[in-house]
Write a protein that holds these residues in place. Structure first.
Motif, PDB file in Angstrom:
ATOM      1  N   GLN A  36      76.811  16.899  52.386  1.00 51.99           N
ATOM      2  CA  GLN A  36      75.860  17.181  51.321  1.00 51.99           C
ATOM      3  C   GLN A  36      76.123  16.292  50.116  1.00 51.99           C
ATOM      4  O   GLN A  36      75.188  15.752  49.501  1.00 51.99           O
ATOM      5  N   MET A  43      68.684  24.817  56.289  1.00 54.22           N
ATOM      6  CA  MET A  43      69.491  23.605  56.328  1.00 54.22           C
ATOM      7  C   MET A  43      70.941  23.941  56.045  1.00 54.22           C
ATOM      8  O   MET A  43      71.265  24.474  54.994  1.00 54.22           O
ATOM      9  N   SER A  80      61.384  10.974  49.659  1.00 50.12           N
ATOM     10  CA  SER A  80      61.252  11.378  51.055  1.00 50.12           C
ATOM     11  C   SER A  80      61.014  10.167  51.950  1.00 50.12           C
ATOM     12  O   SER A  80      61.571  10.056  53.041  1.00 50.12           O
ATOM     13  N   SER A  84      60.587  18.919  52.100  1.00 53.88           N
ATOM     14  CA  SER A  84      61.241  20.172  51.713  1.00 53.88           C
ATOM     15  C   SER A  84      62.740  19.968  51.516  1.00 53.88           C
ATOM     16  O   SER A  84      63.334  20.529  50.580  1.00 53.88           O
ATOM     17  N   THR A  85      63.363  19.155  52.369  1.00 55.43           N
ATOM     18  CA  THR A  85      64.794  18.881  52.224  1.00 55.43           C
ATOM     19  C   THR A  85      65.062  18.102  50.941  1.00 55.43           C
ATOM     20  O   THR A  85      65.995  18.419  50.184  1.00 55.43           O
ATOM     21  N   LEU A 111      64.001  11.731  54.788  1.00 58.46           N
ATOM     22  CA  LEU A 111      64.209  13.178  54.789  1.00 58.46           C
ATOM     23  C   LEU A 111      62.870  13.870  54.591  1.00 58.46           C
ATOM     24  O   LEU A 111      61.951  13.311  53.983  1.00 58.46           O
ATOM     25  N   TYR A 119      67.474  19.115  47.548  1.00 59.11           N
ATOM     26  CA  TYR A 119      68.515  18.259  46.961  1.00 59.11           C
ATOM     27  C   TYR A 119      68.183  17.873  45.523  1.00 59.11           C
ATOM     28  O   TYR A 119      69.066  17.832  44.660  1.00 59.11           O
TER      29      TYR A 119
END
Length: 380
Positions: free
Chosen positions: A8, A1, A31, A39-40, A36, A44
């Motif tokens: 960000q 990413m 999520s 995993s993303t 998102l 974060y």
């Protein structure tokens, strides 16, 4: 990413808002609400933990599936100042990083106050809020009466402070406080207070009714504040009154002081120092004066409801002391006056946020505007 640092930061801020608003409390629920990938979101969340903004601890057991580790914001990571004022007083609150109101201050303003006095008192209350605060000031929101331009940070006009003209409020305060300062009309700030702290948490369409020293409204439509092309949306206090003409305005008859004078029918000459308490003593009134006030409010809100069709109208200011009966009778009378409202009468509720609503809303402005810095941790 790989995304730009600015993007960000915005994503980090949006995750913090979801946690602060209690729309999510775990990585999996984040999520879902952010769309998102897990995993993303995990990357974060780890970043926010490293920055010292988020804590992850314990287990949260849902009705089904595996237990989830619970996410929460660290209250002492910093704080937000919210300031709201009118011609009589400056009200301020301190809200911690988790979104909890933790302190408040109020300062009375002298009769016939001026711009410099207001600015001095705003600076003073923010400094006062910072005493004993465990973390740094992160942002400041200001709810100003009258016409404001949020984009330029200029308070354009307020009829009850004669020299309040095109005041560069954001610039003035940024010189003393090196944080992002956000400006909004005070009633629109109150609309945010309802979203974060009051009855608007689950609503996308609602209206703030603000009969205070003036009379205006704030409109939230599809989850967004409505400002208007000239920043004047909601200035219904300037409507002609009576509607048939005659030279007056709604301000003359339907502000909180005007309603008090009408209900007392000249029995008292001097406006009470505590108008809210004085109005509470009139909440059981009956008779022609009460009926005339109800009829006038029903006519205005009935027409407003045909135009906006909001799900809920939140009454703010001293008139909330007149209680639920006041609101119910307005709604019933509006449906009788305007036949089209028979099956869709306006739902009017007295807010329970009290006199701090504007300051809480201003703090909400600051929370929504704040973007975390990326320094100190490896870029994502």
């Amino acid at each position: 990413m790989r995304t730009k640092p600015a993007d960000q930061s915005v994503l980090l801020a949006s995750i913090l808002l979801q946690l602060r608003g209690q729309h999510a409390s775990s990585r999996s629920s984040l999520s879902k609400v952010t769309n998102l990938s897990p995993s993303t979101v995990g990357i974060y969340v780890d970043h926010l933990i490293a920055l010292g903004y988020v804590n992850e601890s314990g287990l949260e057991q849902g009705p089904m599936g595996r237990p989830k580790r619970k996410l929460s914001l660290l209250p002492d990571a910093g704080w937000f100042a919210g300031v709201e004022f009118n011609a009589e007083r400056v009200q301020a609150v301190r809200v911690d990083f988790a979104g909890n109101r933790v302190a408040s201050l109020v300062r009375s303003l002298p009769a016939k106050t001026n711009t410099q006095t207001v600015l001095r008192e705003i600076r003073s209350v923010v400094v006062g809020l910072g005493k004993l605060a465990p973390g740094p000031l992160l942002g400041m929101g200001v709810g100003a009466p009258g016409l404001v331009n949020p984009e330029s940070g200029v308070a354009m006009q307020y009829a009850f402070i004669p020299d309040w003209k095109n005041v560069p409020l954001v610039q003035e305060l940024s010189e003393d406080f090196p944080v992002t300062v956000t400006l909004e009309n005070n009633l629109r700030a109150i609309a945010l207070a309802e979203r974060w702290f009051g009855g608007g948490r689950e609503l996308d369409d609602y209206v703030i009714l603000g009969p205070r020293s003036g009379f205006g409204i704030a409109i939230v439509k599809n989850g967004q504040l409505v400002r208007g092309g000239h920043h004047a949306a909601g200035e219904i206090g300037r409507w002609p009154w009576p509607l048939t003409g005659g030279g007056g305005e709604i301000h003359d008859e339907m502000t909180a002081p005007a309603v008090w004078r009408r209900l007392t029918a000249g029995r008292q000459d001097t406006l009470p120092m505590d108008l809210r308490s004085a109005l509470k003593g009139l909440s059981g009134e009956t008779g022609k004066h009460w009926d005339l006030v109800i009829a006038d409010y029903a006519r205005v809100i009935g027409l407003l409801h045909l135009l906006i069709d909001a799900k809920t109208y939140f009454l703010h200011g001293p008139l909330t002391a007149l209680g639920q009966r006041f609101c119910q009778e307005i709604s019933q009378q509006a449906a009788q006056m305007v036949p089209a409202l028979k099956d869709m009468p306006p739902v009017i509720l007295p807010s329970d946020l009290g006199d701090e609503a504007g300051a809480l809303g201003a703090a909400s402005l600051a929370m929504e505007a704040w973007i975390p810095e990326m320094s100190g941790v490896q870029a994502l």
